[in-house]
Design an enzyme around this catalytic site. Structure first.
Site, PDB file in Angstrom:
ATOM      1  N   GLU A 196      -0.561  28.621  -8.522  1.00 62.34           N
ATOM      2  CA  GLU A 196      -0.965  27.892  -9.614  1.00 62.34           C
ATOM      3  C   GLU A 196       0.183  27.978 -10.923  1.00 62.34           C
ATOM      4  O   GLU A 196       0.161  28.749 -11.496  1.00 62.34           O
ATOM      5  CB  GLU A 196      -1.954  28.593 -10.220  1.00 62.34           C
ATOM      6  CG  GLU A 196      -3.286  28.626  -9.342  1.00 62.34           C
ATOM      7  CD  GLU A 196      -4.632  29.111  -9.531  1.00 62.34           C
ATOM      8  OE1 GLU A 196      -4.789  29.802 -10.759  1.00 62.34           O
ATOM      9  OE2 GLU A 196      -5.661  28.768  -8.938  1.00 62.34           O
ATOM     10  N   GLU A 384      -8.038  28.836  -2.336  1.00 66.92           N
ATOM     11  CA  GLU A 384      -8.857  29.606  -2.778  1.00 66.92           C
ATOM     12  C   GLU A 384     -10.218  28.781  -3.287  1.00 66.92           C
ATOM     13  O   GLU A 384      -9.927  27.481  -3.542  1.00 66.92           O
ATOM     14  CB  GLU A 384      -8.385  30.012  -4.296  1.00 66.92           C
ATOM     15  CG  GLU A 384      -7.588  31.094  -4.339  1.00 66.92           C
ATOM     16  CD  GLU A 384      -6.758  31.608  -5.649  1.00 66.92           C
ATOM     17  OE1 GLU A 384      -7.694  31.490  -6.666  1.00 66.92           O
ATOM     18  OE2 GLU A 384      -5.850  32.054  -5.824  1.00 66.92           O
TER      19      GLU A 384
END
Ligand code: PNW
Length: 478
Positions: A196, A384
């Protein structure tokens, strides 16, 4: 009904009872709703990250990361909480492998703490830190669980001068990547470089919500973003140079997921355009090997300084793209130069326990579809997906997190559509194996499917763990 499929059962009964037109429809000819089966070999896993679970912050020569510094700075995290102990997975990792084994997962996505291996971020490695990861990997393999390792999940070594403001950090990251993949590459075949981008660039250096907590102007932020994607690219090259050719390299990215507000051709096209421009500084540049023209024009004088060879490294071909998917962003076609407009949701829009976790489980389908339609990656993993919940441990030792089960069931139902439509989704990693240090939210937001008592460190499976275990066993969502 034992030896009949549900459909055969339905047909048989229908034939025997055609006269009985008044009986409920389901038993007579209409196929009963069947569970959504995932393909054979689909990989089920759980995900965690080093700073969120390990603890052992100063154990065996680990150096501090920017998150140690940030969480120890008053006012930065909920109640001043830190990852000093977290789940103490540094010492309890065998227990955690047992949790995984009991769930029946085939894979585990974990990250490594860069400053455990290189306490100063660069220079002299710390063999004791490296040994920890050798032990974890061996324990996973001994239990039949395949490790997928993320090299960097936001815990930048504090000793690196200037952190991501300094271009030298990208090179140090590649050196770290080379060092660890050389040592684990005989046993670990799947690597993710970074997790991320936006969370350790913009959130850390522009809005100060995360470490290192700075508020820098746009030109500097763009340069930081560039150093981050450069670090990824140099690391891909370093991993390839140090591991067998069968090694699979990718990343874990929380690309913004644009969902067409109505599923018509024009809105679907708008979602695709929005995906490309909305993720311009990160995934789009990685996948296209250059910054989109529209993005450069938009940033103007604030655009990053790019050196020769940077974009070639940044655009290094990947074996897979990992997507961290939590929330939707609804978008519609619009008569403007971009061709799309983002919908503003009303204040009544529902969310999970964390306010940012707005609901919209179809985001997992559109996340996959937009990325695949734009760039045709060889493989996709959901690296995720999960939710916080206001979990309560009852006196009987149960956590009835029906809201988390609802969230997971719905997302896996929509992910099934992507699989059915032949998008190359290979696996799913649930965030998270257990409650852990949720960054600026400290321990106030629990994302685990195992409840952790942060005083005793006891782990207790929640209802969602039972549900996930059953889902894995059936390889189907019901
Ligand atoms: C991810 N958002 O972060 C991280 O990879 C995990 O470390 C973290 O614990 C997990 O999600 C839950 O928060 C995100 O604002 C942080 O959309 C923020 C967002 C999404 C993901």
């Amino acid at each position: 009904m034992k030896n009949l499929t549900r459909r055969q059962f339905g047909k048989g009964v229908a034939a025997a009872a055609t006269a009985s037109a008044l009986l409920p429809r389901f038993a007579f000819g209409e196929p009963m709703p069947s569970p959504l089966h995932y393909p054979k070999g689909f990989l089920w896993g759980c995900a965690t990250a080093a700073y969120q679970i390990e603890g052992g912050a100063a154990a065996d020569g680990r150096g501090p990361s920017l998150w140690d510094v940030f969480s120890h700075t008053p006012g930065k995290t909920h109640n001043g909480e830190t990852g000093d102990v977290a789940d103490d997975s540094y010492h309890l990792y065998k227990e955690d492998v047992k949790l995984l084994k009991n769930l029946g997962v085939s894979t585990y996505r974990m990250s490594m703490s860069w400053s455990r291996v290189f306490p100063d971020g660069a220079g002299k490695p710390n063999p004791k830190g490296m040994d920890y990861y050798n032990r974890v990997v061996d324990e996973l393999l001994a239990n039949g669980i395949t490790p997928y390792i993320t090299l960097f999940h936001w815990d930048t070594p504090a000793a690196l001068d200037g952190g991501w403001q300094n271009r030298a950090t990208s090179k140090s990251f590649a050196d770290y990547a080379a060092y660890v993949t050389k040592r684990l590459g005989d046993r670990v075949n799947h690597w993710m470089t970074t997790n991320e981008f936006i969370c350790f660039t913009d959130l850390g250096y522009q809005i100060a919500q995360f470490a290192p907590g700075l508020k820098l102007p746009p030109a500097e932020v763009n340069q930081i973003r560039h150093h981050a994607i450069l670090a990824h690219g140099l690391a891909v090259q370093a991993i390839r140079a140090n591991t067998p050719s069968s090694t699979q390299v990718g990343l874990a990215e929380n690309a913004v997921v644009f969902v067409p507000v109505i599923e018509t051709d024009e809105h679907v096209a708008a979602a695709r355009k929005a995906t490309r421009l909305g993720n311009a500084p990160f995934l789009t540049t990685l996948m296209e090997g250059k910054y989109p023209e529209e993005h450069l024009a938009h940033e103007g004088a604030n655009a990053p300084k790019v050196e020769e060879g940077d974009l070639k490294a940044i655009g290094s071909p990947l074996d897979f793209v990992g997507l961290n998917i939590y929330t939707p962003q609804y978008v519609r076609a619009a008569d403007n130069p971009m061709g799309f407009a983002v919908e503003q949701a009303p204040s009544s829009y529902p969310h999970m326990f964390s306010p940012w976790l707005t609901l919209g489980p179809e985001c997992i389908y559109w996340g996959v579809r937009n990325v695949c339609d734009l760039w045709k990656p060889k493989a996709i993993y959901i690296t995720e997906n999960g939710t916080s919940s206001d979990d309560v441990l009852t006196s009987e030792g149960r956590v009835e997190d029906v809201d988390r089960v609802m969230y997971l069931r719905n997302h896996l139902t929509h992910l099934h559509r992507a699989v059915k439509e032949d998008y190359p989704v290979k696996g799913y990693f649930l965030w998270s194996l257990m409650d852990n240090f949720e960054w600026a939210d400290g321990y106030s937001k629990r994302f685990g499917i195992h409840y952790v008592d942060f005083k005793t460190l006891k782990r207790t499976p929640k209802l969602s763990a039972e549900w996930y275990k059953a889902t894995i066993a059936k390889n189907a969502v019901e």
